[in-house]
Design an enzyme around this catalytic site. Structure first.
Site, mmCIF file in Angstrom:
data_model
loop_
_atom_site.group_PDB
_atom_site.id
_atom_site.type_symbol
_atom_site.label_atom_id
_atom_site.label_comp_id
_atom_site.label_asym_id
_atom_site.label_seq_id
_atom_site.Cartn_x
_atom_site.Cartn_y
_atom_site.Cartn_z
ATOM 1 N N HIS A 263 10.228 -39.203 32.851
ATOM 2 C CA HIS A 263 9.012 -38.611 33.444
ATOM 3 C C HIS A 263 7.956 -39.686 33.752
ATOM 4 O O HIS A 263 6.751 -39.425 33.649
ATOM 5 C CB HIS A 263 8.417 -37.549 32.515
ATOM 6 C CG HIS A 263 9.320 -36.377 32.289
ATOM 7 N ND1 HIS A 263 9.722 -35.547 33.303
ATOM 8 C CD2 HIS A 263 9.907 -35.912 31.159
ATOM 9 C CE1 HIS A 263 10.517 -34.606 32.819
ATOM 10 N NE2 HIS A 263 10.655 -34.812 31.523
ATOM 11 N N LYS B 36 19.020 -32.001 25.009
ATOM 12 C CA LYS B 36 18.259 -30.885 24.431
ATOM 13 C C LYS B 36 18.930 -29.541 24.690
ATOM 14 O O LYS B 36 19.079 -28.727 23.779
ATOM 15 C CB LYS B 36 16.840 -30.848 25.014
ATOM 16 C CG LYS B 36 15.956 -32.013 24.684
ATOM 17 C CD LYS B 36 14.533 -31.784 25.159
ATOM 18 C CE LYS B 36 14.403 -31.681 26.665
ATOM 19 N NZ LYS B 36 14.764 -32.922 27.378
ATOM 20 N N ASN C 59 12.552 -23.667 26.673
ATOM 21 C CA ASN C 59 12.946 -24.170 27.986
ATOM 22 C C ASN C 59 14.278 -23.615 28.474
ATOM 23 O O ASN C 59 14.619 -23.756 29.636
ATOM 24 C CB ASN C 59 13.016 -25.710 27.969
ATOM 25 C CG ASN C 59 11.804 -26.322 28.624
ATOM 26 O OD1 ASN C 59 10.832 -25.639 28.915
ATOM 27 N ND2 ASN C 59 11.855 -27.610 28.872
#
Length: 465
Positions: free
Chosen positions: A210, A140, A163
């Protein structure tokens, strides 16, 4: 002091401005601080809190204590205030299952991300700003930086946000004007972004991640699918044609799909025979002209090229931008060669999938530094990849015992103690012509405040040799 201006009805919900209403902001990193300032400027009373005694934004968070309309609490969250809030704005680093968010959800309080508030504010205050949103499990940040670089190299006013780069709410506060935003968005942000609707969406790849925060990989993928929640017929989706999970996730979504591939002809693809990156039928550049290690970065470059092509940038300008791009810190970043050993900082590799692509990129024998805070996946899937060129695994951090359990007998392995000890062991094991690869497959929070600090410490210790 923040100047009070006339409210903009579309910017925040009317209920947030009613007499006696307070909006809670959870997390006082850069995004939380910017969101608090934006809401206060719009006449919304704010309760902003961070459970850490030392929030990531530091002095900026402390400075909020002097701002009218904002009540700041550092070191704890007042759950009663949050339960009674008119709404909650959550910062990017706060996971959806955080207890303070669970309390708000149980009380029926609306929760939205800083990304969502910023996106809505930009639409109200700076209409005409367009966006390319990048999400996925890995790649990303590099892809987001590539997109912004390619847009800027073509002469467009563009920047990164989300982010990486600046919080979207900070851009809404500023007087700067951009034609395009390149937005890195995480699953956590997408979870609470009901109004987010980028012009172009890009999905790099999908793999379990995650799992320390999500009950299952499917729950994680479900949040990624929220990239498409406001999809319209005019939207464009840039998808990884080599990733079955990505293609499945985008099934039935409104809008036009374009694809990039390392394996076959596509809208953007890698011609392995001629070692050329191609955009449809046109050659972009030769592989050697792209200053990024690994096939995964070829995929990132193709994805970014395709996204900005959809934004209207001509192929020759895209090619020039790809040639001038340089590796980002902490992402397969060559740090230094010492006595014939190349030291590589891949601290951003915080999951098994990211470490897998780093290992595949290695073209020489290497020592692998693996460890940190465990994120839920076993390390056994790395074993077949390490059997070829890996001279030694040095396991460290909280995950050290699990790594040792999963990989002992499959690859030579040692346990390190301090990070200095890990570097010393790597120096002793590596031979001329080898690499030492920091690609931890774990988060950094057992020994460092973030992956950047881990990578910077690696770099400092290497440069001190």
């Amino acid at each position: 002091m923040i100047e009070q201006v006339s409210p903009t009805p579309r910017l925040v919900p009317d209920a947030w401005r009613r007499a006696g209403s307070v909006v809670a902001i959870i997390g006082l990193g850069k995004s939380g601080v910017a969101a608090a300032r934006l809401l206060a400027r719009e006449g919304v009373r704010v309760y902003a809190s961070d459970a850490s005694e030392h929030p990531y934004a530091g002095a900026a968070a402390e400075a909020l204590k002097g701002v009218p309309w904002i009540d700041v609490e550092i070191g704890r969250h007042d759950v009663n205030k949050i339960r009674q809030a008119a709404g909650v704005v959550v910062s990017p680093g706060v996971p959806p299952d955080a207890p303070v968010l669970a309390a708000a959800r149980h009380a029926g309080v609306e929760i939205v991300s800083e990304l969502d508030i910023g996106f809505r504010a930009l639409a109200a205050l700076q209409p005409g700003t367009r966006s390319i949103a990048i999400t996925g499990t890995n790649g990303k940040t590099t892809t987001t930086a590539l997109v912004a670089h390619l847009l800027s190299a073509a002469g467009l006013r563009a920047t990164t946000a989300g982010n990486i780069g600046r919080p979207v709410t900070d851009l809404a506060l500023s007087n700067e004007r951009f034609q395009w935003l390149s937005l890195e968005v995480s699953s956590f942000q997408l979870h609470d972004s009901p109004n987010f609707a980028p012009d172009v969406g890009l999905l790099t790849n999908l793999a379990p991640d995650h799992l320390d925060r999500y009950p299952s990989a499917d729950a994680y993928y479900a949040d990624k699918r929220l990239l498409f929640r406001n999809a319209g017929d005019d939207d464009v989706w840039v998808l990884n044609a080599d990733d079955a999970l990505v293609l499945k996730l985008a099934q039935g979504v409104a809008g036009r799909r374009v694809h990039f591939s390392l394996l076959k002809k596509s809208d953007a693809w890698y011609d392995r025979g001629s070692r050329t990156l191609r955009l449809g039928g046109a050659a972009l550049l030769e592989r050697e002209e792209l200053h990024l290690l690994g096939d995964h970065n070829v995929a990132n470059a193709l994805a970014a090229a395709l996204a900005v092509h959809e934004a209207g940038v001509p192929t020759p300008l895209i090619a020039g931008g790809l040639r001038s791009f340089r590796p980002l810190p902490h992402r397969l970043e060559p740090v230094r060669e010492v006595d014939g050993v190349l030291w590589i900082n891949d601290s951003k590799a915080t999951n098994i999938a990211a470490t897998t692509v780093a290992v595949i990129a290695m073209q020489r024998p290497y020592v692998l530094l693996l460890g940190g805070r465990h994120k839920g996946e076993p390390y056994t899937s790395l074993a077949p990849l390490l059997a070829d060129r890996c001279r030694l695994v040095i396991a460290f951090g909280e995950a050290g015992p699990l790594i040792e359990q999963d990989l002992t007998g499959k690859v030579p392995l040692e346990r390190g103690t301090t990070f200095e000890d890990v570097i010393a062991r790597a120096r002793g094991a590596a031979q001329r012509g080898d690499a030492v690869l920091l690609s931890p497959a774990c988060s950094s929070y057992d020994m460092f405040k973030n992956y950047e600090e881990r990578g910077a410490t690696f770099r400092r210790l290497v440069e001190a040799q």
